[in-house]
Design an enzyme around this catalytic site. Sequence first.
Site, short mmCIF file in Angstrom:
data_model
loop_
_atom_site.label_atom_id
_atom_site.label_comp_id
_atom_site.label_asym_id
_atom_site.label_seq_id
_atom_site.Cartn_x
_atom_site.Cartn_y
_atom_site.Cartn_z
N SER A 124 -11.84 -7.81 -4.72
CA SER A 124 -11.44 -6.93 -3.62
C SER A 124 -10.11 -6.26 -3.93
CB SER A 124 -11.31 -7.77 -2.33
OG SER A 124 -10.63 -7.04 -1.35
N TYR A 149 -7.14 -15.42 1.91
CA TYR A 149 -8.34 -14.72 1.41
C TYR A 149 -7.99 -13.93 0.15
CZ TYR A 149 -11.55 -10.88 0.74
OH TYR A 149 -12.38 -9.96 0.16
N LYS A 153 -9.12 -14.44 -4.05
CA LYS A 153 -9.70 -13.42 -4.94
C LYS A 153 -8.86 -13.30 -6.21
CE LYS A 153 -13.37 -12.26 -2.71
NZ LYS A 153 -14.69 -12.59 -3.27
C1 WQD Z 1 -9.47 -1.17 8.27
C2 WQD Z 1 -8.42 -0.47 9.11
C3 WQD Z 1 -7.19 -1.96 10.55
C4 WQD Z 1 -10.42 -3.05 13.22
C5 WQD Z 1 -10.66 -6.01 4.84
C6 WQD Z 1 -10.40 -6.91 3.65
C7 WQD Z 1 -11.01 -6.32 2.41
C8 WQD Z 1 -12.46 -6.10 2.66
C9 WQD Z 1 -12.69 -5.19 3.86
C10 WQD Z 1 -13.98 -7.78 1.94
C11 WQD Z 1 -7.13 -1.29 9.20
C12 WQD Z 1 -7.99 -0.94 11.36
C13 WQD Z 1 -9.72 -2.47 12.18
C14 WQD Z 1 -10.12 -2.71 14.56
C15 WQD Z 1 -8.42 -1.20 13.75
N1 WQD Z 1 -13.10 -7.35 2.85
N2 WQD Z 1 -8.75 -1.57 12.45
N3 WQD Z 1 -9.12 -1.79 14.78
O1 WQD Z 1 -8.48 -4.91 6.62
O2 WQD Z 1 -8.74 -2.77 5.26
O3 WQD Z 1 -10.04 -4.78 4.59
O4 WQD Z 1 -12.05 -5.81 4.99
O5 WQD Z 1 -14.42 -7.25 0.98
O6 WQD Z 1 -10.82 -7.21 1.36
O7 WQD Z 1 -9.00 -6.95 3.45
O8 WQD Z 1 -10.64 -3.56 6.67
O9 WQD Z 1 -12.06 -2.73 8.50
O10 WQD Z 1 -10.59 -4.76 8.92
O11 WQD Z 1 -9.56 -2.53 8.72
O12 WQD Z 1 -7.51 -0.37 13.98
O13 WQD Z 1 -10.72 -3.21 15.55
O14 WQD Z 1 -8.91 -0.37 10.45
O15 WQD Z 1 -5.91 -2.15 11.13
O16 WQD Z 1 -6.04 -0.40 9.21
P1 WQD Z 1 -9.35 -3.99 5.83
P2 WQD Z 1 -10.78 -3.45 8.27
#
Ligand code: WQD
Length: 333
Positions: A124, A149, A153
């Site tokens: 990741s 997490y 990785k």
């Molecule tokens: C994306 C953006 C949140 C939810 C994680 C892991 C990564 C991969 C994908 C496995 C961020 C914002 C989110 C919400 C929001 N996992 N958000 N409101 O954190 O970039 O990546 O998941 O492969 O390894 O780190 O993804 O979709 O959680 O968030 O504002 O209800 O959306 O703050 O900026 P992230 P995400």
Amino acid sequence: MKILLTGGAGFIGSHTAVELINNGYEPVIIDDFRNSKSFILKNIEIVTGKKIISYAEDLGNTAKLREIIEKEKPLGVIHFAADKAVNESVLNPIKYYKNNVVNLIKLVEIIDEYNIKSFVFSSSCTVYGTPDHTPVSEESDIKPAFSPYGFTKQVGEQILVDYFKNKNKACLTILRYFNPIGAHPSALLGELPIGVPSNLIPFITQSAIGKRGPLTVHGNDYSTPDGTCIRDYIHVVDLATAHVLALKKQTKPNRIYNVGVGKGFSVLEVLKSFEKVNSLKVNFQFGPRRSGDIPEIYANNNLIKKELAWSPKYSLENCLEHSWFWEQNLENF
Ligand code: WQD
């Protein structure tokens, strides 16, 4: 050619199983279904028209794993099985070290016993931590992990690089995913978040269909053009295709590739695009920053384009359309 897919009934695994079949491989799925449901296997068979070999087992059950490998004799392994929720890993780190590190070591010991020489590892972009510059390339610094997490990785990559270094004629390919989103165009496969989704897209689709209240945008005071975080969103089918090419073109012993579209979109840009492409409104509110979030990250994907001749086929709009179709179709399963 049989390929063992650990966690193969999951979001990325199930889509990869389809693309493997479309390319003449025979996936063997082992999954404990902690992050999936059994109807996914049936839907893989509907999409491909092929019977799927699968085992509902915990990867930590080494006796069972040996039995499966003895019977199926896979020539390669794609290791998807891992827990992947950043915030959950902070609250329950041991669960993450047991599943993402101890089970990986058990798997490596067994592939060594059976002399399996082809391995693709699901990593990741989280391994980069908070990058000094974006886009990030494979040579970018690996900063201290932001969460257990992310650390699992980083450790997982190191374990595999160290193991495969001494394994002649064996090939390891590490794929660093950016943000996998979307769903299969058939709306028969997609993301199945357990409980309240922590990821952006499933929360948006559940809010839009009325399963959840308004979306909370985690922070709009970041140093980005509109104040919300920027990510590299990649269609899950494009990501699945990268795994097939990684297997097909495993010529060098240890290769690491960023798998992203090479462009960043902010949370607000994604939200507006979702509303536009699906002709609907999504209620949202701004909330405080979420701990562990970084302001911006997106991929320099030149290496995978050059060495694996991979390129993304789907746009952000395609991703958001397919995610919505999947959410609407979910009630049928
Ligand atoms: C994306 C953006 C949140 C939810 C994680 C892991 C990564 C991969 C994908 C496995 C961020 C914002 C989110 C919400 C929001 N996992 N958000 N409101 O954190 O970039 O990546 O998941 O492969 O390894 O780190 O993804 O979709 O959680 O968030 O504002 O209800 O959306 O703050 O900026 P992230 P995400």
